[in-house]
Design an enzyme around this catalytic site. Structure first.
Site, mmCIF file in Angstrom:
data_model
loop_
_atom_site.group_PDB
_atom_site.id
_atom_site.type_symbol
_atom_site.label_atom_id
_atom_site.label_comp_id
_atom_site.label_asym_id
_atom_site.label_seq_id
_atom_site.Cartn_x
_atom_site.Cartn_y
_atom_site.Cartn_z
ATOM 1 N N THR A 94 0.798 -1.201 0.127
ATOM 2 C CA THR A 94 0.073 -0.065 0.041
ATOM 3 C C THR A 94 0.770 1.185 -0.004
ATOM 4 O O THR A 94 2.038 1.133 0.481
ATOM 5 C CB THR A 94 -0.984 -0.124 1.241
ATOM 6 N N GLY B 213 -10.410 -2.532 3.801
ATOM 7 C CA GLY B 213 -9.566 -2.178 5.030
ATOM 8 C C GLY B 213 -9.488 -1.229 5.611
ATOM 9 O O GLY B 213 -10.415 -0.260 5.587
ATOM 10 N N ASP B 214 -8.527 -0.660 6.425
ATOM 11 C CA ASP B 214 -8.099 0.519 7.096
ATOM 12 C C ASP B 214 -8.018 1.660 6.224
ATOM 13 O O ASP B 214 -8.386 3.079 6.541
ATOM 14 C CB ASP B 214 -7.063 0.520 8.047
#
Ligand code: ASP
Length: 315
Positions: free
Chosen positions: A177, A207-208
């Site tokens: 990422t 996801g976050d």
């Protein structure tokens, strides 16, 4: 000059990351080169007086275009063999933000996130709705297959061959990422984070990264943070906002980064990494993964590397 004497000049600052995980050695150089190029791109914006928002968008676009990373072209495939991209951008001057979730046909999700922030009445758009908005705002949509690179297709095929047809789906593991935090000459902070999520994830998994306070947070009163690692754990401690709050309480960027990773480890045993900028330009980097790919600018020089866990001060 203020009533209280000359105020300290603001020096711009920028840090980028290319993920925190078990980065295999053969990928180290590409990760470092990609991070340095992105830092250079963002730095050019800041040097000519551009805004922190422009700088982090430019840096993250560069990382999305680089197939080394799990963002934009080159992102990981989900278990159905498709790419689903998430991104967020946040302006620390007014806490404005834009995020996109699960887009499949956008080359630069960070730019779409920025359009959501500036051109829509919303903060987050997902899936087909986000793509329809992209089209209306003039962003070209590309077939999902154009985002997939050979390396990821081969990896996906190998994984599929190993799995039982109806076996349990694992969470998938995080990868490279990308993210950037910047401070501009006017003293404003910004952050952007972009990802394809975790490899072989369940379709629709989020996801976050695109969640405010988790994958990113920026507030001129404290600092800016971009997170990477296991999203399911990072979101449980709302890691980016937690780290900003620690800086607001008086910690330096490095102390807050270390404390954030300490919190992640103690409360969730999750794995991750952070890049942090304080509102005076102090730099913090921390992770509990084997490696963290990053680059930052110090006095005009771009310094990049793949930090090993032992290279970093522990909390
Ligand atoms: N945090 C990302 C996610 O969980 C993955 C990563 O950072 O590589 O989607």
């Amino acid at each position: 000059m203020s009533l209280f004497g000359p105020s300290k000049p603001i020096l711009p600052a920028l840090i980028v990351h290319g993920g925190a995980w078990d980065i295999p050695e053969h990928l180290h150089q590409d990760s470092i080169d990609g991070c340095c190029e992105a830092a250079r791109k963002g730095w050019e914006v800041l040097e000519r007086g551009g805004s922190a928002v422009d700088a982090v968008e430019a840096a993250v676009r560069m990382l999305e275009d680089d197939p080394t990373f799990d963002a934009g072209r080159g992102a990981v495939l989900n278990c159905a063999g498709a790419i689903e991209l998430d991104a967020i951008i946040m302006d620390g001057s007014d806490l404005n933000l834009g995020a996109v979730i699960g887009v499949q046909r956008v080359r630069n999700p960070v730019t779409l996130a920025r359009l959501v922030m500036t051109e829509s009445e919303h903060a987050i758009l997902a899936c087909e709705g986000a793509e329809a908005f992209a089209r209306r705002r003039g962003l070209a949509l590309v077939p999902n297959s154009e985002l997939a690179v050979e390396r990821e297709k081969t990896r996906w095929q190998a994984e599929r061959a190993e799995r039982q047809p109806h076996g349990d789906l694992s969470r998938g593991h995080p990868g490279d990422t990308v993210g950037a935090v910047g401070l501009d000459l006017s003293g404003h902070l910004a952050v952007a984070t972009s990802t394809g999520g975790t490899f072989y994830k369940h379709p629709g998994r989020v996801g976050d990264s695109p969640l405010v306070g988790c994958g990113a947070y920026a507030d001129d009163r404290s600092g800016a943070v971009s997170a990477t690692g296991e999203g399911e754990s990072l979101m449980r401690v709302v890691i980016s906002k937690s780290v900003c709050d620690l800086m607001y309480g008086g910690m330096s960027a490095q102390e807050a980064a270390d404390a954030g990773i300490g919190l992640l480890t103690r409360r969730t045993s999750g794995q991750g990494g952070l890049i942090v900028l304080g509102n005076q330009g102090d730099v913090g980097i921390a992770h509990n993964t084997s490696y963290l790919a990053h680059a930052y600018v110090k006095g005009e020089k771009i310094i990049g590397g793949v930090l090993k866990r032992s290279d970093v001060r522990q909390a």
